[in-house]
Design an enzyme around this catalytic site. Structure first.
Site, short mmCIF file in Angstrom:
data_model
loop_
_atom_site.label_atom_id
_atom_site.label_comp_id
_atom_site.label_asym_id
_atom_site.label_seq_id
_atom_site.Cartn_x
_atom_site.Cartn_y
_atom_site.Cartn_z
N ILE A 270 22.71 46.07 38.90
CA ILE A 270 24.04 45.57 38.54
C ILE A 270 24.79 45.08 39.77
O ILE A 270 25.47 44.05 39.73
CB ILE A 270 24.86 46.67 37.81
N GLY A 271 24.69 45.80 40.88
CA GLY A 271 25.38 45.40 42.10
C GLY A 271 24.93 44.05 42.61
O GLY A 271 25.76 43.20 42.98
N SER B 70 29.17 54.93 33.21
CA SER B 70 28.28 54.54 32.12
C SER B 70 28.50 55.45 30.93
O SER B 70 29.23 56.44 31.00
CB SER B 70 26.82 54.63 32.57
N TYR C 101 23.63 63.54 36.41
CA TYR C 101 24.05 62.14 36.37
C TYR C 101 25.29 61.98 35.49
O TYR C 101 26.28 61.37 35.91
CB TYR C 101 22.90 61.27 35.86
#
Length: 180
Positions: A13-14, A128, A155
């Site tokens: 994504i980055g 997310s 996470y």
């Protein structure tokens, strides 16, 4: 032209965001863990870059010093992170997933507060759906998950911490010119 710092920019994504923002005429500053990947993308985009491993807070502190040298930072996109697997404690004494996904971005943001405020910056925290799915059972007395560790819960809880930090950053510092 806005200066946009993107962490975790060497992949996923980055990297996709960096490509789109650069194509939109913005100055992107890439931050990645992998020297080779980060440099390759920086060359392709003709963009400045910095390398830092978020599993080492000394590298985050060094990075903050490097980024503070920019004239302004209009956007700080805290995107670096991932699921780190088995429970590992970093040299800083924190559970690795929580440190990489939350503590490092938190530290970077705090160290850059003067620059962000002076720039009227926006701080974006990548999170997310995992915060909803795996973030349950968030225990402020066990942030390192010494009890009941699993990679997915670590996470999810780190992503929930990102959301909580972003909301509080905005609440506390909007009057200082920072939007989160």
């Amino acid at each position: 032209m806005r200066t946009i710092v993107i962490t975790g920019a060497s992949d996923g994504i980055g990297a996709a965001a960096a490509r789109q923002l650069k194509a939109g005429g913005h100055k992107v500053v890439l931050v990645g863990r992998s020297p080779a990947k980060t440099e390759a993308l920086a060359r392709a985009l003709d963009a400045p870059y910095h390398v830092a491993d978020y599993a080492r807070l000394t590298e985050v502190k060094r990075l903050a010093g490097e980024l503070a040298a920019y004239e302004r930072i209009d956007v700080l996109a805290n995107n670096a992170g991932g699921i780190m697997g088995p429970r590992t404690v970093t040299e800083d004494g924190f559970e690795k997933t929580f440190q990489v996904n939350h503590l490092a971005g938190f530290l970077l943001t705090r160290l850059l507060m003067d620059k962000l405020s002076a720039s009227g910056a926006k701080v974006i925290q990548t999170s997310s759906f995992a915060a909803n799915v795996w973030g349950r059972g968030f225990d402020v007395d066990d942030l390192d998950q010494r009890r009941g560790y699993s990679p997915t819960s670590a996470y999810g809880r780190s992503k929930l911490a990102n959301i909580l930090f972003t909301r509080e950053l905005d609440r506390r510092h909007r009057a200082d010119g920072i939007a989160a």
